[in-house]
Write an enzyme that holds these catalytic residues in place. Structure first.
Site, PDB file in Angstrom:
ATOM      1  N   SER A 134       2.027  -9.640  14.656  1.00 21.62           N
ATOM      2  CA  SER A 134       2.655  -9.527  15.985  1.00 21.62           C
ATOM      3  C   SER A 134       2.275 -10.691  16.894  1.00 21.62           C
ATOM      4  O   SER A 134       3.127 -11.226  17.620  1.00 21.62           O
ATOM      5  CB  SER A 134       2.294  -8.191  16.639  1.00 21.62           C
ATOM      6  OG  SER A 134       0.903  -8.000  16.646  1.00 21.62           O
ATOM      7  N   HIS A 144       1.178  -3.257   9.228  1.00 24.50           N
ATOM      8  CA  HIS A 144       0.607  -3.736  10.506  1.00 24.50           C
ATOM      9  C   HIS A 144       0.522  -2.531  11.454  1.00 24.50           C
ATOM     10  O   HIS A 144      -0.082  -1.527  11.133  1.00 24.50           O
ATOM     11  CB  HIS A 144       1.485  -4.891  11.010  1.00 24.50           C
ATOM     12  CG  HIS A 144       0.936  -5.666  12.168  1.00 24.50           C
ATOM     13  ND1 HIS A 144      -0.392  -5.712  12.495  1.00 24.50           N
ATOM     14  CD2 HIS A 144       1.562  -6.452  13.099  1.00 24.50           C
ATOM     15  CE1 HIS A 144      -0.573  -6.481  13.553  1.00 24.50           C
ATOM     16  NE2 HIS A 144       0.600  -6.942  13.949  1.00 24.50           N
ATOM     17  N   HIS A 199      -8.407  -4.742   5.582  1.00 22.53           N
ATOM     18  CA  HIS A 199      -8.010  -5.684   6.629  1.00 22.53           C
ATOM     19  C   HIS A 199      -7.941  -7.087   6.050  1.00 22.53           C
ATOM     20  O   HIS A 199      -8.701  -7.429   5.141  1.00 22.53           O
ATOM     21  CB  HIS A 199      -8.999  -5.659   7.804  1.00 22.53           C
ATOM     22  CG  HIS A 199      -8.441  -6.263   9.041  1.00 22.53           C
ATOM     23  ND1 HIS A 199      -8.543  -7.599   9.330  1.00 22.53           N
ATOM     24  CD2 HIS A 199      -7.705  -5.714  10.049  1.00 22.53           C
ATOM     25  CE1 HIS A 199      -7.929  -7.843  10.468  1.00 22.53           C
ATOM     26  NE2 HIS A 199      -7.395  -6.721  10.925  1.00 22.53           N
TER      27      HIS A 199
HETATM   28  C1  LIG Z   1      -4.378  -4.438   6.020  1.00 21.06           C
HETATM   29  C2  LIG Z   1      -3.878  -4.919   4.672  1.00 21.06           C
HETATM   30  C3  LIG Z   1      -2.371  -5.123   4.721  1.00 21.06           C
HETATM   31  C4  LIG Z   1      -4.553  -6.271   4.372  1.00 21.06           C
HETATM   32  O1  LIG Z   1      -3.950  -6.791   3.214  1.00 21.06           O
HETATM   33  P1  LIG Z   1      -4.669  -7.914   2.346  1.00 21.06           P
HETATM   34  O2  LIG Z   1      -5.284  -8.933   3.220  1.00 21.06           O
HETATM   35  O3  LIG Z   1      -3.665  -8.397   1.350  1.00 21.06           O
HETATM   36  O4  LIG Z   1      -5.842  -7.089   1.650  1.00 21.06           O
HETATM   37  P2  LIG Z   1      -6.655  -7.448   0.348  1.00 21.06           P
HETATM   38  O5  LIG Z   1      -6.746  -8.926   0.126  1.00 21.06           O
HETATM   39  O6  LIG Z   1      -7.939  -6.696   0.401  1.00 21.06           O
HETATM   40  O7  LIG Z   1      -5.703  -6.857  -0.806  1.00 21.06           O
HETATM   41  C5  LIG Z   1      -6.047  -6.976  -2.181  1.00 21.06           C
HETATM   42  C6  LIG Z   1      -5.489  -5.792  -2.939  1.00 21.06           C
HETATM   43  O8  LIG Z   1      -6.108  -4.595  -2.433  1.00 21.06           O
HETATM   44  C7  LIG Z   1      -5.108  -3.666  -2.043  1.00 21.06           C
HETATM   45  N1  LIG Z   1      -5.540  -2.925  -0.859  1.00 21.06           N
HETATM   46  C8  LIG Z   1      -5.853  -3.434   0.352  1.00 21.06           C
HETATM   47  N2  LIG Z   1      -6.104  -2.430   1.214  1.00 21.06           N
HETATM   48  C9  LIG Z   1      -5.949  -1.291   0.526  1.00 21.06           C
HETATM   49  C10 LIG Z   1      -6.030   0.071   0.880  1.00 21.06           C
HETATM   50  N3  LIG Z   1      -6.308   0.464   2.114  1.00 21.06           N
HETATM   51  N4  LIG Z   1      -5.796   0.993  -0.071  1.00 21.06           N
HETATM   52  C11 LIG Z   1      -5.488   0.615  -1.327  1.00 21.06           C
HETATM   53  N5  LIG Z   1      -5.362  -0.653  -1.726  1.00 21.06           N
HETATM   54  C12 LIG Z   1      -5.600  -1.591  -0.799  1.00 21.06           C
HETATM   55  C13 LIG Z   1      -3.919  -4.535  -1.696  1.00 21.06           C
HETATM   56  O9  LIG Z   1      -2.706  -3.769  -1.704  1.00 21.06           O
HETATM   57  C14 LIG Z   1      -3.980  -5.581  -2.770  1.00 21.06           C
HETATM   58  O10 LIG Z   1      -3.473  -5.021  -3.955  1.00 21.06           O
HETATM   59  P3  LIG Z   1      -2.607  -5.880  -5.009  1.00 21.06           P
HETATM   60  O11 LIG Z   1      -3.566  -6.907  -5.515  1.00 21.06           O
HETATM   61  O12 LIG Z   1      -2.196  -4.873  -6.012  1.00 21.06           O
HETATM   62  O13 LIG Z   1      -1.478  -6.477  -4.245  1.00 21.06           O
HETATM   63  C15 LIG Z   1      -4.268  -3.917   3.560  1.00 21.06           C
HETATM   64  O14 LIG Z   1      -5.664  -3.731   3.569  1.00 21.06           O
HETATM   65  C16 LIG Z   1      -3.549  -2.598   3.676  1.00 21.06           C
HETATM   66  O15 LIG Z   1      -2.439  -2.454   3.162  1.00 21.06           O
HETATM   67  N6  LIG Z   1      -4.179  -1.572   4.368  1.00 21.06           N
HETATM   68  C17 LIG Z   1      -3.532  -0.322   4.606  1.00 21.06           C
HETATM   69  C18 LIG Z   1      -2.548  -0.454   5.764  1.00 21.06           C
HETATM   70  C19 LIG Z   1      -3.273  -0.616   7.091  1.00 21.06           C
HETATM   71  O16 LIG Z   1      -4.216   0.095   7.381  1.00 21.06           O
HETATM   72  N7  LIG Z   1      -2.793  -1.556   7.918  1.00 21.06           N
HETATM   73  C20 LIG Z   1      -3.328  -1.788   9.243  1.00 21.06           C
HETATM   74  C21 LIG Z   1      -4.154  -3.015   9.297  1.00 21.06           C
HETATM   75  S1  LIG Z   1      -4.929  -3.224  10.865  1.00 21.06           S
END
Ligand SMILES: CC(C)(COP(=O)(O)OP(=O)(O)OC[C@H]1O[C@@H](n2cnc3c(N)ncnc32)[C@H](O)[C@@H]1OP(=O)(O)O)[C@@H](O)C(=O)NCCC(=O)NCCS
Length: 460
Positions: A264, A294, A340
């Site tokens: 955002s 997000h 995150h």
């Molecule tokens: C926030 C978020 C998008 C960050 O994504 P990111 O920077 O790509 O996170 P990572 O590098 O740790 O991801 C590596 C792997 O772990 C997975 N992962 C990350 N958070 C996870 C979670 N809460 N539950 C399960 N798997 C998760 C990712 O989907 C990714 O899987 P892949 O290799 O199969 O694609 C991710 O942690 C997420 O989807 N969280 C849940 C949604 C959420 O709470 N969003 C609000 C953020 S403030």
């Protein structure tokens, strides 16, 4: 001419834009500070413009550009372990130093806006004047009200929020000034006015959507003697509940800013860099906030918690919760509210909300559930071994606080986040224009080009 006199002159020339009294002090202070910042950036670029500040790997190009340094964002910096600092201040510090209403414990988001824009903590009087100023600007033009009234209640509140903000573009002083050929040095002044007007009108847009979709469509007018959050809570129908008003003050502060690279903030900045007005820029940012990875994660969390609670039938034991977490993961879903892109520890925004819950609702069953998940989820996510951060983020806690006070419609939650985010991204937009940052345009390559690039580098 000294900085101060130059700034004074700049400020006096801004009087023509009829800034209401409360924000004129803020505008004046910004005008005083700006020449110093401009000079600092000019010097920095002249001395160190060619200094290498990082390197980029192919993995980063395909990995959402994590960790690539390439943005300038003054309001906040995010440490992976410690979490967010707003102009150098942690959340507990802003809770301590920012002005509050008499008898209140939580900081006022108006004061945070001042801090994010200037780097300085405003006085109680300056904050009060800014609250009054914002309230005086709150009224929506009729066409925006009509447009919101015409939205079907099946349209997601975030889509309606974006529509409402886009429609406010008709009010843009920046767009009008630009069309009239205003000079670059003046851009920030019109951006300032648009930002204040926009910030002032967001609660009325949000409340209108809430009332249209879930209630009788009627929104109370704002009262200029009250602070932003009290007015907003009243418009939503919760103004008589002092605890809810306090929650809203805290909520708006902690959701405001989280560096410049999140979807955002980055989108608002990117669209703003094309000199789109603050209305168009913020609406674009809100479309990004609406994504489930997000801001919409707060809605996802609540839906997931409610389903979990029903299935657990009151048994919040570690075994039961662990089983449910694995069920979620094994179905190919993420644990919403955990993980995150930057943070590697429990989000201090989560902790601030936990503290609030411990104080105001320690026995609430959904709070107990959230606390029980906190004990189990990091272990489960570590065992799964995918996420780089097994700890909770801001969204895993916010929904249950709202539920407790009766704001139970979770599809509205991201709109509240959106109002809060404006407190962070609008000061950034004013600063962007003040510093004269250029249109953003990073380099992209096709996969074929990247193959050629890595081969030429690795000599394979
Ligand atoms: C926030 C978020 C998008 C960050 O994504 P990111 O920077 O790509 O996170 P990572 O590098 O740790 O991801 C590596 C792997 O772990 C997975 N992962 C990350 N958070 C996870 C979670 N809460 N539950 C399960 N798997 C998760 C990712 O989907 C990714 O899987 P892949 O290799 O199969 O694609 C991710 O942690 C997420 O989807 N969280 C849940 C949604 C959420 O709470 N969003 C609000 C953020 S403030």
């Amino acid at each position: 001419m000294s900085f101060r006199n130059a700034a004074r002159k700049t400020f006096l020339s801004t009087r023509a834009y009829s800034t209401p009294a409360g924000s004129s002090a803020l505008k004046e202070r910004f005008a005083e500070l700006l020449p110093g910042w401009q000079a600092e950036v000019k010097d920095l670029k002249a001395k160190y413009g060619n200094t290498v500040i990082g390197e980029t790997t192919l993995g980063q190009a395909y990995g959402g550009m994590r960790g690539i340094k390439g943005l300038v964002w003054e309001g906040s910096v995010l440490d992976p372990v410690e979490g967010i600092r707003f102009r150098g201040k942690t959340i507990p510090e802003i809770q301590k130093v920012l002005p509050k209403v008499e008898g209140g414990n939580e900081p006022l988001p108006e004061a945070l806006f001042w801090l994010l824009l200037t780097g300085e903590v405003p006085t109680a009087e300056q904050t009060k004047a800014l609250s009054e100023d914002l309230a005086a600007r709150a009224k929506l033009p009729k066409h925006v009200e009509d447009l919101l009234d015409s939205c079907p209640s099946t349209l997601h509140p975030m889509a309606q929020f974006s529509i409402g903000i886009n429609a406010l573009e008709s009010e843009s002083e920046f767009a009008k000034a630009y069309a009239n050929g205003v000079g670059k040095k003046e851009y920030w002044k019109y951006t300032f006015e648009d930002s204040l007007n926009l910030l002032a009108k967001l609660p009325t847009i949000a409340a209108k959507i809430y009332k249209n979709v879930f209630k009788d469509g009627k929104v109370a007018p704002v009262d200029v003697s009250l602070d932003y959050s009290k007015n907003f809570a009243t418009q939503l129908g919760f103004g008589d509940n002092q605890e809810f008003v306090e929650l809203l003050r805290l909520y708006l502060c902690i959701h405001s800013d989280h560096e410049g690279g999140n979807v955002s903030a980055h989108t608002t900045h990117l669209v703003g860099s094309a000199l789109s007005s603050p209305y168009l820029s913020l609406a674009a940012g809100m479309n990004g906030l609406a994504g489930p990875l997000h801001g919409r994660a707060n809605q996802e969390v609540l839906e997931w918690l409610v389903a979990m609670k029903a299935e657990l039938e009151g048994d919040f034991s570690k075994e039961k919760i662990e089983k449910y977490l694995w069920k979620t993961l094994n179905s190919g879903r993420v644990i919403p509210g955990y993980g995150h892109a930057v943070l590697r520890k429990t989000d201090p925004r989560y902790m601030a909300q936990r503290e609030f819950a411990l104080k105001h609702m320690p026995d609430y069953d959904l709070f107990k559930l959230v606390s029980a998940i906190y004990e189990v989820a990091p272990k489960v996510l570590r065992e799964q071994g995918k996420t780089k951060n097994p700890w909770p983020n801001v969204d895993s806690h916010s929904g249950i606080l709202l539920q407790y006070y009766g704001l139970t419609q979770q599809s509205f939650y991201t709109v509240l986040f959106g109002v809060a985010r404006a407190f962070g991204v609008l000061p950034a937009l004013i600063i962007d224009r003040g510093l004269g940052l250029p249109i953003e345009r990073p380099k992209s390559f096709s996969t074929q080009k990247y193959i050629e690039l890595v081969k030429s580098i690795t000599k394979e």
